[in-house]
Design a protein around this motif. Structure first.
Motif, PDB file in Angstrom:
ATOM      1  N   LYS A   1       0.820  -1.209   0.000  1.00  0.00           N
ATOM      2  CA  LYS A   1       0.000   0.000   0.000  1.00  0.00           C
ATOM      3  C   LYS A   1       0.852   1.255   0.000  1.00  0.00           C
ATOM      4  O   LYS A   1       0.380   2.330  -0.364  1.00  0.00           O
ATOM      5  CB  LYS A   1      -0.937  -0.003   1.203  1.00  0.00           C
ATOM      6  N   VAL A   2       2.104   1.141   0.421  1.00  0.00           N
ATOM      7  CA  VAL A   2       3.027   2.264   0.362  1.00  0.00           C
ATOM      8  C   VAL A   2       3.889   2.169  -0.890  1.00  0.00           C
ATOM      9  O   VAL A   2       4.080   3.153  -1.608  1.00  0.00           O
ATOM     10  CB  VAL A   2       3.906   2.314   1.627  1.00  0.00           C
ATOM     11  N   LEU A   3       4.412   0.982  -1.190  1.00  0.00           N
ATOM     12  CA  LEU A   3       5.276   0.815  -2.351  1.00  0.00           C
ATOM     13  C   LEU A   3       4.549   1.096  -3.662  1.00  0.00           C
ATOM     14  O   LEU A   3       5.179   1.450  -4.656  1.00  0.00           O
ATOM     15  CB  LEU A   3       5.856  -0.597  -2.381  1.00  0.00           C
ATOM     16  N   LYS A   4       3.240   0.935  -3.681  1.00  0.00           N
ATOM     17  CA  LYS A   4       2.502   1.174  -4.928  1.00  0.00           C
ATOM     18  C   LYS A   4       2.590   2.637  -5.344  1.00  0.00           C
ATOM     19  O   LYS A   4       2.354   2.975  -6.512  1.00  0.00           O
ATOM     20  CB  LYS A   4       1.037   0.773  -4.756  1.00  0.00           C
ATOM     21  N   LYS A   5       2.931   3.531  -4.412  1.00  0.00           N
ATOM     22  CA  LYS A   5       3.002   4.960  -4.711  1.00  0.00           C
ATOM     23  C   LYS A   5       4.332   5.355  -5.345  1.00  0.00           C
ATOM     24  O   LYS A   5       4.567   6.538  -5.589  1.00  0.00           O
ATOM     25  CB  LYS A   5       2.769   5.769  -3.433  1.00  0.00           C
TER      26      LYS A   5
ATOM     27  N   LEU B   1       5.992  -9.928 -11.847  1.00  0.00           N
ATOM     28  CA  LEU B   1       5.789  -9.687 -10.419  1.00  0.00           C
ATOM     29  C   LEU B   1       5.268 -10.943  -9.740  1.00  0.00           C
ATOM     30  O   LEU B   1       4.296 -11.551 -10.202  1.00  0.00           O
ATOM     31  CB  LEU B   1       4.812  -8.528 -10.227  1.00  0.00           C
ATOM     32  N   TYR B   2       5.914 -11.325  -8.627  1.00  0.00           N
ATOM     33  CA  TYR B   2       5.506 -12.472  -7.825  1.00  0.00           C
ATOM     34  C   TYR B   2       5.306 -11.973  -6.391  1.00  0.00           C
ATOM     35  O   TYR B   2       6.200 -11.344  -5.814  1.00  0.00           O
ATOM     36  CB  TYR B   2       6.555 -13.590  -7.871  1.00  0.00           C
ATOM     37  N   ILE B   3       4.132 -12.257  -5.830  1.00  0.00           N
ATOM     38  CA  ILE B   3       3.765 -11.722  -4.512  1.00  0.00           C
ATOM     39  C   ILE B   3       3.511 -12.877  -3.543  1.00  0.00           C
ATOM     40  O   ILE B   3       2.787 -13.820  -3.873  1.00  0.00           O
ATOM     41  CB  ILE B   3       2.497 -10.838  -4.613  1.00  0.00           C
TER      42      ILE B   3
ATOM     43  N   THR C   1      -3.443  -7.438  -1.917  1.00  0.00           N
ATOM     44  CA  THR C   1      -2.573  -6.289  -2.157  1.00  0.00           C
ATOM     45  C   THR C   1      -3.067  -5.563  -3.403  1.00  0.00           C
ATOM     46  O   THR C   1      -3.688  -6.166  -4.281  1.00  0.00           O
ATOM     47  CB  THR C   1      -1.099  -6.698  -2.360  1.00  0.00           C
ATOM     48  N   PRO C   2      -2.793  -4.259  -3.518  1.00  0.00           N
ATOM     49  CA  PRO C   2      -3.261  -3.517  -4.694  1.00  0.00           C
ATOM     50  C   PRO C   2      -2.554  -3.903  -5.982  1.00  0.00           C
ATOM     51  O   PRO C   2      -2.941  -3.429  -7.060  1.00  0.00           O
ATOM     52  CB  PRO C   2      -2.962  -2.054  -4.321  1.00  0.00           C
ATOM     53  N   LYS C   3      -1.534  -4.766  -5.914  1.00  0.00           N
ATOM     54  CA  LYS C   3      -0.816  -5.199  -7.104  1.00  0.00           C
ATOM     55  C   LYS C   3      -1.193  -6.625  -7.519  1.00  0.00           C
ATOM     56  O   LYS C   3      -0.555  -7.178  -8.434  1.00  0.00           O
ATOM     57  CB  LYS C   3       0.696  -5.117  -6.877  1.00  0.00           C
TER      58      LYS C   3
END
Length: 410
Positions: free
Chosen positions: A282-286, A303-305, A311-313
């Motif tokens: 939520k912070v890194l997406k910015k 991208l691997y989560i 998460t927003p990604k």
């Protein structure tokens, strides 16, 4: 009977007034004339007051006032009931409050969506192993792998995260207190050690090397605060103020240290694979540069989560693994055939890299120093006074208190 001049003038003025404001009056006047009324004396229909009453228009009916809207709490209570349990009167009330019902139903859907996003979901063991095999293939084939980590990789060390079910921000939003953890007693988790081994094998980016650092064996954030990184000590070489290496919320790429932004963006621009571990993003997406958003979608890194929560990604990810970071990294290292090194305080490089305090700096902190073992006394600053209060990380503790809402004084 003849009309006198005064009667004719009065009748003309009355006719003009009635025709202007009451279009139906001329027809009524003509009907009276045909019935025999006229002249300035008494008429056959009655007195002058009777003629005046007959000439007045009928009162216009007032439009019915709409019923007042139903109170919001009442409609909300009705909506919480099942449709079969609502009475006919409650159904009529909902039909009359269509706009309010639409608004409340939209709010309810958003609340349910947020609640689902906060829930932790685990893949079943077979599904998780299948996903890890796919992740292992991506790590092997990656030309430039970058790992983004969050607070979730430290929960196994009894350090709380931020947005999990028992996270710092989650508890504070519920009005509950946050239990203090002695961060000096925490040890690296299996995920930390796995990343260290991947780094040794040159499977992870090695470009992010910060500038001159002073490694301490105690918590250096005692005097720092939100967006204030000064620790109160100075560099032994240039005399500049020493700063902690914690990235606070809201700090962007304009800050040179401690972000090391230039090296991070260079590594991200070269990456063809990104692995996110234990971060809500939520912070890194910015930070668009970390995701190569300026590149066309076909040229962006895969991208691997790894996360238990939404998460927003997630929609951008090539693969989402719902599992604990330690469990996933254990399976991943097995697939890669790499042994996870055990952690030993006796071999921890922090003690060999630590810079001892100079004379006059011994009293610059009150936090407990790290020890290689429980039997060993604190090294490097044995003369430093220790506080009898519970040990709290400086920024961690202050950050929590800053998130509490203060009541407005009226």
């Amino acid at each position: 009977m003849r009309w006198c001049a005064a009667c004719r003038e009065a009748e003309a003025e009355a006719r003009i007034s009635r025709e202007r404001w009451q279009p139906g009056v001329p027809a009524a006047r003509s009907a009276r004339r045909r019935s025999g009324s006229g002249g300035c004396g008494r008429s056959s229909s009655g007195s002058a007051s009777a003629r005046y009453a007959a000439a007045r228009p009928a009162p216009r009916p007032r439009p019915a006032r709409p019923s007042p809207p139903a109170p919001r709490p009442q409609v909300s209570r009705i909506l919480r009931k099942a449709a079969a349990e609502r009475s006919a009167e409650e159904g009529r009330l909902l039909a009359e409050s269509e706009d309010l019902v639409t608004e409340l139903q939209g709010r309810s859907r958003r609340r349910e969506g947020l609640k689902r996003r906060q829930e932790e979901v685990c893949d079943d063991p077979e599904e998780l192993r299948r996903k890890v095999r796919e992740l292992a293939g991506a790590v092997r084939n990656a030309k430039y792998l970058v790992v983004y980590t969050g607070a979730g990789i430290s929960t196994a060390a009894s350090i709380p995260d931020y947005r999990g079910p028992n996270g710092v921000w989650t508890l504070l939003q519920k009005g509950r207190s946050v239990s203090a953890a002695d961060l000096s007693e925490a040890e690296p988790t299996l995920t930390h050690m796995s990343i260290a081994r991947l780094h040794e094998q040159k499977l992870v980016c090695t470009a992010c090397t910060p500038n001159r650092e002073y490694v301490r064996v105690f918590d250096v954030t005692e005097r720092t605060a939100l967006h204030r990184h000064q620790t109160g000590r100075a560099c032994h070489k240039c005399g500049a103020q020493l700063r902690d290496t914690i990235v606070h919320f809201g700090e962007r790429g304009t800050l040179g240290q401690p972000l090391n932004w230039e090296a991070a963006t260079q590594a991200a621009s070269k990456a063809d694979t990104i692995l996110c571990l234990g971060s809500s993003l939520k912070v890194l997406k910015k930070y668009p540069r970390l995701w190569c958003m300026t590149k066309p979608p076909s040229r962006r890194p895969k991208l691997y989560i790894v996360n238990l929560q939404w998460t927003p990604k997630d929609d951008w990810a090539a693969l989402k693994l719902h599992g604990k970071c330690d469990d996933v990294m254990q399976l991943l290292m097995d697939e890669l055939g790499l042994e996870i090194p055990p952690y030993s305080r006796w071999q921890d490089p922090i003690f060999s890299l630590a810079t001892p305090l100079r004379a006059g700096e011994e009293g610059s902190h009150t936090r407990k120093s790290l020890c290689r073992s429980r039997e060993e006394p604190p090294s490097g600053d044995r003369g430093a006074p220790l506080s009898s209060a519970p040990v709290l990380g400086g920024w961690f503790g202050k950050g929590c208190t800053k998130r509490t809402k203060r009541k407005k004084i009226t």
